[in-house]
Design a protein around this motif. Structure first.
Motif, PDB file in Angstrom:
ATOM      1  N   TYR A  60      25.056   7.610   5.470  1.00 58.03           N
ATOM      2  CA  TYR A  60      24.290   8.842   5.258  1.00 58.03           C
ATOM      3  C   TYR A  60      24.688   9.851   6.324  1.00 58.03           C
ATOM      4  CZ  TYR A  60      20.088  11.857   5.309  1.00 58.03           C
ATOM      5  OH  TYR A  60      19.215  12.920   5.308  1.00 58.03           O
ATOM      6  N   ILE A  61      25.002  11.078   5.907  1.00 51.78           N
ATOM      7  CA  ILE A  61      25.447  12.124   6.836  1.00 51.78           C
ATOM      8  C   ILE A  61      24.500  13.307   6.735  1.00 51.78           C
ATOM      9  CG2 ILE A  61      27.329  13.654   7.531  1.00 51.78           C
ATOM     10  CD1 ILE A  61      28.153  10.900   5.121  1.00 51.78           C
ATOM     11  N   CYS A  62      23.835  13.643   7.848  1.00 56.04           N
ATOM     12  CA  CYS A  62      22.927  14.779   7.871  1.00 56.04           C
ATOM     13  C   CYS A  62      22.784  15.285   9.296  1.00 56.04           C
ATOM     14  CB  CYS A  62      21.561  14.381   7.317  1.00 56.04           C
ATOM     15  SG  CYS A  62      20.375  15.744   7.239  1.00 56.04           S
ATOM     16  N   VAL A  92      24.689  18.824   2.991  1.00 59.32           N
ATOM     17  CA  VAL A  92      25.568  19.917   3.416  1.00 59.32           C
ATOM     18  C   VAL A  92      24.765  21.175   3.719  1.00 59.32           C
ATOM     19  CG1 VAL A  92      27.472  21.423   2.742  1.00 59.32           C
ATOM     20  CG2 VAL A  92      27.497  19.011   2.078  1.00 59.32           C
ATOM     21  N   LEU A 122      35.577  11.771   5.404  1.00 60.94           N
ATOM     22  CA  LEU A 122      34.783  10.852   4.583  1.00 60.94           C
ATOM     23  C   LEU A 122      35.638  10.231   3.481  1.00 60.94           C
ATOM     24  CD1 LEU A 122      31.421  12.827   4.202  1.00 60.94           C
ATOM     25  CD2 LEU A 122      31.792  10.728   5.506  1.00 60.94           C
ATOM     26  N   ILE A 140      26.645  14.496  -2.861  1.00 60.63           N
ATOM     27  CA  ILE A 140      26.454  15.654  -1.996  1.00 60.63           C
ATOM     28  C   ILE A 140      25.120  16.311  -2.335  1.00 60.63           C
ATOM     29  CG2 ILE A 140      27.317  17.931  -1.345  1.00 60.63           C
ATOM     30  CD1 ILE A 140      30.135  16.959  -1.889  1.00 60.63           C
ATOM     31  N   VAL A 143      33.244   6.521  11.164  1.00 62.88           N
ATOM     32  CA  VAL A 143      32.550   5.996   9.983  1.00 62.88           C
ATOM     33  C   VAL A 143      32.980   4.559   9.699  1.00 62.88           C
ATOM     34  CG1 VAL A 143      32.338   6.224   7.469  1.00 62.88           C
ATOM     35  CG2 VAL A 143      32.104   8.237   8.937  1.00 62.88           C
ATOM     36  N   ILE A 190      35.092  17.295   7.613  1.00 63.11           N
ATOM     37  CA  ILE A 190      34.138  16.225   7.285  1.00 63.11           C
ATOM     38  C   ILE A 190      34.466  15.627   5.921  1.00 63.11           C
ATOM     39  CG2 ILE A 190      31.724  15.679   6.821  1.00 63.11           C
ATOM     40  CD1 ILE A 190      30.935  17.910   8.775  1.00 63.11           C
ATOM     41  N   ALA A 191      34.701  16.492   4.937  1.00 63.82           N
ATOM     42  CA  ALA A 191      35.013  16.018   3.589  1.00 63.82           C
ATOM     43  C   ALA A 191      36.250  15.133   3.579  1.00 63.82           C
ATOM     44  CB  ALA A 191      35.203  17.224   2.657  1.00 63.82           C
ATOM     45  N   GLY A 215      30.524   9.168  -3.744  1.00 59.75           N
ATOM     46  CA  GLY A 215      29.829  10.058  -2.839  1.00 59.75           C
ATOM     47  C   GLY A 215      28.823  10.932  -3.569  1.00 59.75           C
ATOM     48  N   PHE A 237      29.044   7.324   0.346  1.00 59.39           N
ATOM     49  CA  PHE A 237      28.271   8.189   1.240  1.00 59.39           C
ATOM     50  C   PHE A 237      27.313   9.098   0.511  1.00 59.39           C
ATOM     51  CE2 PHE A 237      32.162  10.534   0.216  1.00 59.39           C
ATOM     52  CZ  PHE A 237      31.682  11.806  -0.088  1.00 59.39           C
ATOM     53  N   TRP A 253      25.893  12.864   1.584  1.00 64.34           N
ATOM     54  CA  TRP A 253      26.173  13.909   2.573  1.00 64.34           C
ATOM     55  C   TRP A 253      25.285  15.122   2.293  1.00 64.34           C
ATOM     56  CZ3 TRP A 253      31.416  17.009   2.623  1.00 64.34           C
ATOM     57  CH2 TRP A 253      31.415  17.892   3.716  1.00 64.34           C
TER      58      TRP A 253
END
Length: 454
Positions: free
Chosen positions: A265-267, A297, A286, A326, A407, A282-283, A324, A293, A295
């Motif tokens: 998880y990316i935040c 944004v 990943l 988003i 990651v 980042i994209a 993924g 993931f 993400w």
């Protein structure tokens, strides 16, 4: 926190806020209404536009107010009079006020009630920051990238000059913000004490250091988000804002199709925003990591306004389909972190995010951006050892290979498994801390008893 206080026998909680946030708070309380909890919301009518601050939270993220410290400082001073009017009318036995309301100690004293300070961080960052202010070790290094040990702080903690909030203030705002912080510290010393959204088992030596070495009265009563375990998932889903994905269940359904510990998880919280070039890095990082993931944004404001999506490389979203997800905007973070499919969290190290990750037993990739987040990173990576640093530099973007490597480290192999095991052990201690007889439960009870006896 209001729920925690109200859960104590004979205690009523009142939240005082402005019109900008009262609707959000009231909605959350209404959705999780309990006959056993007495929580009231009182609103101060305040004209934000008078200080050049946004008046409408529908179109402007509230957190962005923080980008204008001089205006915010002047605005907070104007809240003193209406607050004192409410104190006179409501006659509470105690006032808990954020550290950035330095006048609150004097306001409470006018009504002969104790004022407790709330810090939006933990014992460790406050101890570290206090030691940096006292001993100024950054003066002994010759460059921003040279490491130094923070004196008189347990743990042999190393920092760099470029990571210090004390030296990272914008020059035009420095006088206002420095004065603000100075008044806050002086007010804190004169206050009844401090409450922390933390728990003893996570910061034991630093809680002791803060109380015994610095001589401050303090109580740890968290993690406060764990009070959500005693209510339904509606509050977890809708706290703050509505989730920004079209179907509020889409995210959880997507996670439900994944294996345990297989999703990162990316935040980066509600205040951070990235340029097109950093989003692209980042994209690509990943995608190269080959990990599943979610993400969240957020872009720079000017990019949000023109709705430009040219940071997404051609074919990227097609290539990550199924792998993924988003989310553009707000996400139900607590629900996501608490899902068994999530095995890692790339975070800006804001204190709420760190505590939520700890409470859910999820290890972290640390990517601090500003404020005390660099101190929080040291707690996660060097003290608790439940995270890996992404290696933020003060100049330029974080490159895709650094993102890819971090990651993979958190999600794969023996290192990732060891970090997860440590994080899950700490999560169990967090849950025990807020249960009957736990360290935070006992500290809260001790504080309530003391306030009732005074």
């Amino acid at each position: 926190m209001a729920r925690l206080f109200a859960s104590q026998k004979g205690v009523k909680s009142t939240i005082i806020t402005t019109s900008l946030t009262s609707t959000l708070i009231s909605k959350s309380l209404e959705e999780t209404k309990s006959p056993n909890l007495s929580i009231n919301v009182l609103t101060i009518n305040f004209h934000f536009a008078e200080f050049g601050l946004p008046q409408d939270n529908k179109n402007t993220d509230i957190a962005r107010i923080m980008n204008t410290p001089p205006s915010l400082f002047k605005a907070t001073m104007k809240l003193q009079e209406p607050l004192e009017k409410l104190l006179h009318e409501e006659k509470p036995q105690c006032l808990i006020a954020d550290m950035l309301f330095p006048w609150a100690t004097d306001s409470a004293a006018k009504f002969s009630i104790p004022r407790l300070v709330f810090h939006g961080c933990g014992f460790f960052p406050l101890c570290a920051s206090t030691c940096v202010k006292l001993y100024q070790p950054y003066k002994n290094v010759t460059s921003d990238s040279e490491a130094f040990v923070i004196p008189n702080l347990p743990g042999d903690i190393k920092m760099r000059r470029r990571e210090l909030i004390e030296l990272n203030m914008i020059e035009d705002e420095e006088k206002t913000f420095t004065r603000w912080l100075k008044e806050s510290r002086e007010s804190e010393v004169r206050s009844y004490g401090i409450v922390f959204n933390s728990f003893y088992e996570m910061e034991q030596i630093y809680a002791d250091h803060y109380r015994e070495v610095f001589g401050r009265r303090a109580w740890h009563i968290g993690p406060v988000s764990l009070c959500n375990s005693r209510i339904n998932n509606e509050d977890k889903t809708h706290r703050g804002k509505e989730a920004s994905i079209g179907d509020e269940h889409e995210c959880m359904n997507w996670l439900g199709s994944k294996k345990p510990n297989s999703v990162v998880y990316i935040c980066f919280g509600s205040m951070a925003s990235f340029s097109h070039t950093q989003l692209t890095e980042i994209a690509m990082g990943l995608e190269a990591s080959n990990q599943q993931f979610i993400w969240v944004v957020r872009k720079e404001r000017k990019d949000e306004e023109d709705n430009n999506e040219n940071w997404v490389s051609e074919g990227f979203e097609k290539r990550i389909e199924g792998k993924g997800l988003i989310i553009r905007g707000w996400a139900p973070q607590v629900l996501i972190l608490d899902h068994e499919a999530v095995g890692g969290f790339v975070t800006h190290c804001g204190w709420n995010s760190v505590l939520e990750s700890v409470s859910c037993g999820v290890p972290m990739v640390t990517w601090p951006l500003f404020a005390e987040q660099f101190y929080n990173e040291k707690l996660v990576t060097d003290v608790l050892k439940i995270g890996v640093p992404i290696g933020v530099k003060s100049e330029g973007d974080v490159r895709r290979d650094a993102i890819e490597n971090a990651v993979i480290r958190i999600m794969m192999g023996e290192e990732g498994e060891e970090l997860r095991n440590k994080a899950k052990m700490l999560a169990q201690k967090a849950k025990e801390a807020v249960e009957v007889g736990g360290s935070s439960y006992m500290d809260l009870n001790s504080l309530i008893h003391e306030l009732q006896s005074s």
